[in-house]
Structure formats: C-alpha cells, structure tokens
Design a protein around this motif. Structure first.
Motif, short mmCIF file in Angstrom:
data_model
loop_
_atom_site.label_atom_id
_atom_site.label_comp_id
_atom_site.label_asym_id
_atom_site.label_seq_id
_atom_site.Cartn_x
_atom_site.Cartn_y
_atom_site.Cartn_z
N ILE A 1 0.82 -1.21 0.00
CA ILE A 1 0.00 0.00 0.00
C ILE A 1 0.85 1.25 0.00
CG2 ILE A 1 -1.95 -1.12 1.13
CD1 ILE A 1 -1.02 0.42 3.70
N GLY A 2 2.15 1.09 0.17
CA GLY A 2 3.04 2.25 0.20
C GLY A 2 4.48 1.81 0.35
N ILE A 3 5.35 2.82 0.40
CA ILE A 3 6.78 2.54 0.48
C ILE A 3 7.45 3.57 1.39
CG2 ILE A 3 7.29 3.93 -1.57
CD1 ILE A 3 9.41 1.80 -2.30
N VAL A 4 8.43 3.11 2.14
CA VAL A 4 9.23 4.01 2.96
C VAL A 4 10.23 4.69 2.03
CG1 VAL A 4 10.87 4.17 4.87
CG2 VAL A 4 8.99 2.52 4.99
N ARG B 1 9.59 9.05 6.33
CA ARG B 1 8.56 9.41 5.35
C ARG B 1 8.07 8.16 4.64
NH1 ARG B 1 8.61 14.30 1.26
NH2 ARG B 1 7.72 15.20 3.14
N VAL B 2 6.73 8.10 4.51
CA VAL B 2 6.06 7.02 3.79
C VAL B 2 5.24 7.66 2.69
CG1 VAL B 2 4.31 5.22 3.97
CG2 VAL B 2 5.97 5.52 5.82
N ARG C 1 0.43 7.29 19.09
CA ARG C 1 1.19 8.32 19.81
C ARG C 1 2.17 8.96 18.85
NH1 ARG C 1 4.22 3.66 21.49
NH2 ARG C 1 6.39 3.91 20.83
N GLY C 2 2.59 10.18 19.21
CA GLY C 2 3.64 10.84 18.46
C GLY C 2 3.15 11.87 17.48
N TRP C 3 4.03 12.17 16.52
CA TRP C 3 3.82 13.22 15.53
C TRP C 3 3.56 12.64 14.15
CZ3 TRP C 3 3.78 18.39 16.71
CH2 TRP C 3 4.30 18.76 17.95
N LEU C 4 2.59 13.22 13.44
CA LEU C 4 2.30 12.80 12.07
C LEU C 4 1.94 14.03 11.25
CD1 LEU C 4 1.67 10.65 9.87
CD2 LEU C 4 -0.68 10.64 10.75
N ASP D 1 4.69 11.86 7.18
CA ASP D 1 5.96 12.15 7.84
C ASP D 1 5.79 11.86 9.32
OD1 ASP D 1 7.14 12.98 5.47
OD2 ASP D 1 6.57 15.07 5.76
N LEU D 2 6.55 10.90 9.83
CA LEU D 2 6.49 10.53 11.23
C LEU D 2 7.63 11.19 11.98
CD1 LEU D 2 5.12 8.18 9.54
CD2 LEU D 2 5.57 6.76 11.51
N GLY D 3 7.32 11.76 13.14
CA GLY D 3 8.33 12.38 13.98
C GLY D 3 8.87 11.39 15.00
N PRO D 4 9.58 11.91 16.01
CA PRO D 4 10.16 11.04 17.03
C PRO D 4 9.10 10.38 17.91
CG PRO D 4 10.51 13.35 17.58
CD PRO D 4 9.89 13.32 16.22
N ASP D 5 9.43 9.18 18.40
CA ASP D 5 8.59 8.43 19.34
C ASP D 5 7.14 8.34 18.87
OD1 ASP D 5 8.27 6.85 21.58
OD2 ASP D 5 7.67 8.54 22.84
N THR D 6 6.96 7.88 17.64
CA THR D 6 5.64 7.81 17.02
C THR D 6 5.27 6.36 16.75
OG1 THR D 6 5.87 9.99 16.02
CG2 THR D 6 4.32 8.50 14.97
N GLU D 7 3.99 6.04 16.90
CA GLU D 7 3.46 4.72 16.56
C GLU D 7 2.23 4.93 15.69
OE1 GLU D 7 1.56 0.86 18.77
OE2 GLU D 7 3.34 1.79 19.65
N LEU D 8 2.26 4.37 14.48
CA LEU D 8 1.21 4.55 13.49
C LEU D 8 0.85 3.21 12.87
CD1 LEU D 8 -0.43 6.68 11.74
CD2 LEU D 8 1.45 6.47 10.10
N MET D 9 -0.45 2.91 12.82
CA MET D 9 -0.92 1.68 12.18
C MET D 9 -1.53 2.05 10.83
SD MET D 9 -3.61 -1.13 13.57
CE MET D 9 -3.39 -2.82 13.12
N LEU D 10 -1.13 1.32 9.79
CA LEU D 10 -1.61 1.57 8.44
C LEU D 10 -2.82 0.72 8.11
CD1 LEU D 10 1.85 1.50 6.64
CD2 LEU D 10 0.61 3.50 7.46
N GLN D 11 -3.84 1.35 7.62
CA GLN D 11 -5.08 0.71 7.18
C GLN D 11 -5.55 -0.39 8.12
OE1 GLN D 11 -4.70 -0.41 3.04
NE2 GLN D 11 -4.98 1.71 2.42
#
Length: 173
Positions: free
Chosen positions: A26-29, A69-70, A107-110, A79-89
């Motif tokens: 679904i995407g690429i780093v 960056r994804v 949590r964190g920055w997006l 764009d994810l910042g420090p100490d971030t947790e993100l779940m995709l779809q």
C-alpha cells in the motif's frame, strides 16, 4: 514426458507471484533519518528506504528519530516524527467500532499530505478523528489529548467519546 506437463502450472503460478506481492503493497518508505521499526504480524524488522508496506503494518520511530517518510500508493505522504506509533489501514470494526480510518495514530507526531480528493479516509486517534482531509495537516497524539493543525486545505474533525466519533466540525487552514 509428464514432467513438462506438470511444470507448466507451477511456472505459471511462480510467474504470478511478483504481481501478487506488488498488489499487497500500500506504500513505500522513502526517507529514514533515525530508528524506524516495522511490525508485521509476528515479525519486527528495521524500516529502511525502499521497504514496501502492507495493511495492518505498525510503524514505530525511536525517541531520537528525526523523520520517517512514507508515500502511499494514492500519493499521500506521511511524515512521522520522534517516538511515534502509526498503524496503516487497520481493519474496520474491533477497537474502532464504526469509525472509518485509513490510519491510526497511537502516539507521536504525524504530518499528512493528501494528494487526491477527498484524500485519506481518516486518521483515528484515542481523542479525535481527522476525516476528509484535502491538503496538509499535522497531528500530535499523547496521553489524554490529540492536537491538530490544518496547515493547508480543509478537513473535518470529530472528538471521540466512548469509542465513537461525535459530530464532525469543519476546519480550514
């Protein structure tokens, strides 16, 4: 003579394997400056430029990370910042109930830039849901609060109460 007859279906299936693998992405780093971990099913591996991502992948940046960056298949940038947790779809239902979300920011920055109309279906967090983003927004999720800034364009935001999104309000840059 039976061997070539048996090999044809096997070769055809092997030929379809690259297309099947690409369809699952679904995407690429594209940029990693610091620590990035990708959690997929029961595996954890280092995120690096070029890693293809799938639905339900969880991305975690370290406390000293500067940027990860994804780029999603629809042109959206994350764009994810420090100490971030993100779940995709994440799969619908379960912990999100009726909330439709393309992303879940634990949590964190997006910083998210939606490239197409109407953009990303939604970014869910514990405190609010960002919906119908057309433009760029910055979110920060922390215990007890989520902060949102619409940098450009427009979006709708709804506070989450008892696990459900309340009435959405429109925001503009």
């Amino acid at each position: 003579m039976k061997l070539p007859t048996l090999l044809r279906p096997a070769v055809a299936l092997i030929g379809l394997l690259p297309a099947w693998c690409a369809a699952a992405s679904i995407g690429i780093v594209t940029i990693v400056d610091g620590d990035l971990a990708v959690l997929r099913d029961t595996q954890r591996f280092a995120g690096a430029e070029g890693v293809r991502l799938r639905s339900d992948d969880i991305l975690r940046t370290g406390a000293d990370a500067r940027l990860a960056r994804v780029e999603l298949a629809d042109g959206t940038t994350l764009d994810l910042g420090p100490d971030t947790e993100l779940m995709l779809q994440p799969r619908t239902g379960g912990a999100f109930g009726e909330r439709a979300a393309t992303l879940y920011l634990a949590r964190g920055w997006l910083k998210i830039g939606a490239a197409s109309e109407p953009g990303v279906a939604g970014v869910a967090s514990a405190a609010l849901d960002l919906q119908r983003l057309s433009g760029t927004a910055v979110l920060r999720a922390m215990p007890g609060a989520t902060l949102l800034f619409v940098e450009s364009g427009s979006a709708q935001v709804a506070e989450v109460q008892d696990g459900r999104a309340a009435h959405a309000q429109s925001l503009r840059d």
